[in-house]
Design a protein around this motif. Sequence first.
Motif, PDB file in Angstrom:
ATOM      1  N   LEU A   5       0.861  -1.176   0.000  1.00 44.04           N
ATOM      2  CA  LEU A   5       0.000   0.000   0.000  1.00 44.04           C
ATOM      3  C   LEU A   5       0.898   1.226   0.000  1.00 44.04           C
ATOM      4  N   LEU A   6       0.757   2.079  -1.016  1.00 36.53           N
ATOM      5  CA  LEU A   6       1.501   3.338  -1.075  1.00 36.53           C
ATOM      6  C   LEU A   6       0.611   4.447  -0.534  1.00 36.53           C
ATOM      7  N   ILE A   7       1.141   5.206   0.424  1.00 34.38           N
ATOM      8  CA  ILE A   7       0.440   6.377   0.948  1.00 34.38           C
ATOM      9  C   ILE A   7       1.402   7.551   0.752  1.00 34.38           C
ATOM     10  N   VAL A   8       1.389   8.087  -0.439  1.00 33.77           N
ATOM     11  CA  VAL A   8       2.381   9.097  -0.846  1.00 33.77           C
ATOM     12  C   VAL A   8       1.635  10.260  -1.485  1.00 33.77           C
ATOM     13  N   LEU A   9       1.843  11.457  -0.968  1.00 38.74           N
ATOM     14  CA  LEU A   9       1.129  12.636  -1.456  1.00 38.74           C
ATOM     15  C   LEU A   9       1.435  12.947  -2.919  1.00 38.74           C
ATOM     16  N   ASP A  10       2.693  12.959  -3.277  1.00 39.50           N
ATOM     17  CA  ASP A  10       3.100  13.361  -4.622  1.00 39.50           C
ATOM     18  C   ASP A  10       2.743  12.283  -5.650  1.00 39.50           C
ATOM     19  N   VAL A  11       1.941  12.664  -6.638  1.00 38.36           N
ATOM     20  CA  VAL A  11       1.460  11.720  -7.653  1.00 38.36           C
ATOM     21  C   VAL A  11       2.619  11.139  -8.467  1.00 38.36           C
ATOM     22  N   ILE A  12       3.597  11.966  -8.792  1.00 37.49           N
ATOM     23  CA  ILE A  12       4.742  11.496  -9.592  1.00 37.49           C
ATOM     24  C   ILE A  12       5.554  10.476  -8.796  1.00 37.49           C
ATOM     25  N   THR A  13       5.784  10.757  -7.518  1.00 42.44           N
ATOM     26  CA  THR A  13       6.524   9.813  -6.674  1.00 42.44           C
ATOM     27  C   THR A  13       5.762   8.501  -6.545  1.00 42.44           C
ATOM     28  N   ARG A  14       4.441   8.570  -6.380  1.00 39.82           N
ATOM     29  CA  ARG A  14       3.632   7.341  -6.321  1.00 39.82           C
ATOM     30  C   ARG A  14       3.820   6.520  -7.584  1.00 39.82           C
ATOM     31  N   ALA A  15       3.785   7.201  -8.731  1.00 43.76           N
ATOM     32  CA  ALA A  15       3.945   6.494 -10.008  1.00 43.76           C
ATOM     33  C   ALA A  15       5.340   5.884 -10.128  1.00 43.76           C
ATOM     34  N   GLU A  16       6.380   6.618  -9.662  1.00 43.10           N
ATOM     35  CA  GLU A  16       7.751   6.100  -9.731  1.00 43.10           C
ATOM     36  C   GLU A  16       7.928   4.876  -8.839  1.00 43.10           C
ATOM     37  N   ILE A  17       7.351   4.915  -7.625  1.00 48.47           N
ATOM     38  CA  ILE A  17       7.470   3.765  -6.722  1.00 48.47           C
ATOM     39  C   ILE A  17       6.695   2.579  -7.295  1.00 48.47           C
ATOM     40  N   SER A  18       5.533   2.836  -7.884  1.00 46.33           N
ATOM     41  CA  SER A  18       4.753   1.762  -8.524  1.00 46.33           C
ATOM     42  C   SER A  18       5.546   1.115  -9.650  1.00 46.33           C
ATOM     43  N   ARG A  19       6.189   1.958 -10.468  1.00 48.66           N
ATOM     44  CA  ARG A  19       7.015   1.445 -11.570  1.00 48.66           C
ATOM     45  C   ARG A  19       8.181   0.627 -11.021  1.00 48.66           C
ATOM     46  N   LEU A  20       8.816   1.130  -9.967  1.00 46.01           N
ATOM     47  CA  LEU A  20       9.946   0.441  -9.348  1.00 46.01           C
ATOM     48  C   LEU A  20       9.510  -0.919  -8.802  1.00 46.01           C
ATOM     49  N   ALA A  21       8.385  -0.962  -8.108  1.00 46.18           N
ATOM     50  CA  ALA A  21       7.882  -2.228  -7.567  1.00 46.18           C
ATOM     51  C   ALA A  21       7.545  -3.201  -8.696  1.00 46.18           C
ATOM     52  N   GLY A  22       7.115  -2.661  -9.826  1.00 48.30           N
ATOM     53  CA  GLY A  22       6.771  -3.496 -10.972  1.00 48.30           C
ATOM     54  C   GLY A  22       7.959  -4.211 -11.588  1.00 48.30           C
ATOM     55  N   THR A  23       9.172  -3.793 -11.240  1.00 48.00           N
ATOM     56  CA  THR A  23      10.371  -4.470 -11.756  1.00 48.00           C
ATOM     57  C   THR A  23      10.665  -5.763 -10.997  1.00 48.00           C
ATOM     58  N   ASP A  24       9.955  -5.992  -9.880  1.00 50.65           N
ATOM     59  CA  ASP A  24      10.124  -7.205  -9.081  1.00 50.65           C
ATOM     60  C   ASP A  24       8.829  -8.000  -9.162  1.00 50.65           C
ATOM     61  N   SER A  25       8.881  -9.180  -9.751  1.00 50.59           N
ATOM     62  CA  SER A  25       7.670  -9.984  -9.963  1.00 50.59           C
ATOM     63  C   SER A  25       7.047 -10.487  -8.666  1.00 50.59           C
TER      64      SER A  25
END
Length: 198
Positions: A5-25
């Motif tokens: 669960l991401l609880i991050v105010l900045d939309v760009i940072t949320r997207a970057e963390i989501s992308r980063l997590a997506g690199t790990d299956s």
Amino acid sequence: MSSILLIVLDVITRAEISRLAGTDSTLAISDAVGSLAGARAALERRLPDLIVADVRLPDGPLVNLLDELRPRRSHVLALTPSLRDPHLMHTLRHGADGYALAGHVGPDLLLRMQRMLAGESPMDARVAQLLTMQLRTGAHPLLEEEVKLLHAIGSGASMGEVARGAQMTHQQVGLMLRGIYRKLHLDLRPRPAAAGPE
């Protein structure tokens, strides 16, 4: 697969963390929100394995949510804009398992998430080593078992190894670490250089 669960105010940072997590299956973002209200709604649907959250959000500090989560527990990685942020220590004392600098979305953040989910120590071995050295210099409020815990973490032991060696559960080790934070009023901020003679 571990849910995050991401609880991050900045939309760009949320997207970057989501992308980063997506690199790990083995990781999956279950929800990504920007407020405590959004987090509460997400938590009603599902308790994730890991919460990655800003220490301060528009509708309150992360500690409010941590207090509400007891006794249900996910691992919690707090994102702080600075090690000087007073909310960071407060968040660690209220149950966050570790921290990372916000705005530094990259391999180090992914590694921290992976290690936390693998049960490795939320306290950095270098921090534990520094604390152990400081304890040698005088009186301190720690119990013998807490000092042994710091030694084990400082030697690079995983959370599982520390728990087995101390005959404790992971949760008990986490509670003991939070107690160490409280007792030592652990200040993670870098110390200013001592002023030389004028």
